[in-house]
Write a protein that holds these residues in place. Structure first.
Motif, short mmCIF file in Angstrom:
data_model
loop_
_atom_site.label_atom_id
_atom_site.label_comp_id
_atom_site.label_asym_id
_atom_site.label_seq_id
_atom_site.Cartn_x
_atom_site.Cartn_y
_atom_site.Cartn_z
N ASP A 100 0.82 -1.22 0.00
CA ASP A 100 0.00 0.00 0.00
C ASP A 100 0.86 1.27 0.00
O ASP A 100 0.57 2.23 -0.70
N ASN A 129 2.48 1.67 -3.48
CA ASN A 129 1.56 2.22 -4.47
C ASN A 129 1.22 3.68 -4.22
O ASN A 129 1.01 4.44 -5.17
N THR A 175 0.59 2.11 -10.58
CA THR A 175 0.64 1.22 -9.42
C THR A 175 1.00 -0.19 -9.86
O THR A 175 0.90 -0.51 -11.04
N GLN A 218 -5.36 7.27 6.23
CA GLN A 218 -5.29 5.81 6.12
C GLN A 218 -3.92 5.32 6.60
O GLN A 218 -2.89 5.84 6.17
N LEU A 234 -0.75 3.29 6.69
CA LEU A 234 -0.01 2.51 5.70
C LEU A 234 0.86 1.50 6.40
O LEU A 234 1.38 1.74 7.48
N ASP A 235 1.00 0.38 5.72
CA ASP A 235 1.76 -0.70 6.30
C ASP A 235 3.26 -0.46 6.08
O ASP A 235 3.81 -0.84 5.06
#
Lengths: 208, 160
Positions: free
Chosen positions: A88, A91, A101, A181, A183-184
């Motif tokens: 994630d 992208n 992406t 959000q 993000l990992d």
């Protein structure tokens, strides 16, 4: 107080390390915000001291692929900075910088890999710059290197580097939040014990 | 029964007759399997560094020299005979392409060299190996046959 072992670090010192970490990650977040022209924040960093196997479990599944950017610290502080990013985050970066992406790590081409390396390098340098400014330490950074492979193999690198002096590592990590959000990704700082002593002396001594 | 036993970092496990030993994502570390075909005794050791320099370090499985020594000692307790052992190794990769001759760049190589030298000194047969290069490996050993399978990211599994 001189520590010989990561376990000897007191609560106060841990708090200070956490605080310094949050200034570092704050700085890194600003750098990423500018780069991606988006609202980026970083969660208050976590400081954990754990054995090799335990820290592996904390960061994910050893076999899962991740992209990792590694920078070595030298000078007043020795150790490794590692920025782990997953799909994630990749992208989000590629979408903004290159307008595309990918759905898997194997699709990344050379240009994309070098863009990710550069983003990782900016994040790491802004973190370390904040820290060195605050502590008055002179820290040199190496040229960034990237590896896209199993998490376990990547984490073994700093563990091995510190393995002669310790059976535990200290992980200072921060998670990025992009446009609300999460993000990992993880930003990890893995100092050796001598450097940690310097940091604690510089930062904590005045508070005790 | 298909019992799977996980071997951690700087760790060693022994199984007899049945089950699978597994160690995940060996980077520059090395996985070393020992198999005594006569009594189907299998050990898997996961070392991180070539040589123990501090005798008071309690994690003996962290190092190739002390780790192999202790593995051999424990196997002999279970009835293993060194001259029968078949040994296979995996790992010793260079995970990051870093410049210069820092320890970080060469540790995989040093680990491989150290493990090979110790095995020669102990007169143990090293029959198969999958070492070096730049990727991590998961190593599985079947206790019944001593067969090793290597799993890597984005590549075909290797059986050895």
């Amino acid at each position: 107080m001189e520590i010989k072992n990561y376990d000897d670090i007191g609560e106060l010192a841990l708090d200070v390390i956490r605080e310094v970490g949050s200034i570092g990650t704050g700085n890194a977040a600003t750098a990423v915000s500018e780069l991606l022209s988006a609202n980026v924040r970083i969660k208050l960093p976590d400081v954990k001291i754990a054995g090799f196997n335990e820290s592996m479990t904390m960061l994910g599944n050893p076999e899962e692929p991740v992209a990792a950017i590694l920078v070595q610290m030298s000078g007043d502080m020795n150790g490794i900075m590692l920025f782990l990013l997953r799909m994630d985050f990749i992208n989000a970066v590629l979408g903004t910088m290159l307008g595309k992406t990918v759905s898997d790590y194997t699709e990344l081409d050379e240009l994309e890999i070098s863009a990710l390396t550069e983003v990782g390098n900016i994040i790491i340098s802004s973190y370390v710059n904040a820290l060195s400014g605050l502590a008055g330490l002179d820290i040199d950074l190496s040229v960034p290197a990237i590896s896209i492979n199993m998490l376990g193999g990547i984490l073994s690198v700093p563990m091995i580097e510190l393995g002669y002096e310790t059976n535990k590592i200290m992980i200072i990590s921060g998670k990025f939040i992009l446009n609300q959000q999460q993000l990992d990704s993880n930003l990890l700082m893995l100092p050796d014990i001598r450097s940690l002593n310097k940091l604690i002396t510089k930062l904590v001594a005045g508070h005790e | 029964m298909n019992k799977e036993v996980t071997v951690g970092i700087a760790d060693m496990k022994i199984v007899r007759q049945e089950g699978t030993l597994i160690t995940y994502a060996l980077g520059s570390c090395i996985g070393i399997s020992f198999y005594d075909p006569m009594i189907k005794l299998t050990a898997l050791l996961h070392i991180m560094l070539p040589k123990c320099s501090n005798p008071s370090d309690t994690q003996i499985f962290k190092f190739a020299d002390t780790g192999i020594q202790e593995t051999l000692r424990r196997m002999s307790v279970f009835g293993g005979v060194k001259s029968r052992y078949i040994c296979k190794i995996a790992g010793g990769a260079r995970m990051f392409e870093v410049l210069g001759s820092s320890s970080l760049a060469n540790i995989g190589e040093k680990n491989i060299e150290s493990v090979r030298n110790i095995l020669i000194k102990e007169q143990i047969r090293l029959t198969r190996q999958d070492v070096g290069s730049n990727y991590a490996r998961t190593m599985r050993v079947a206790a019944e046959t001593g067969t090793v399978s290597i799993h890597t990211y984005g590549k075909q599994d290797i059986i050895m």
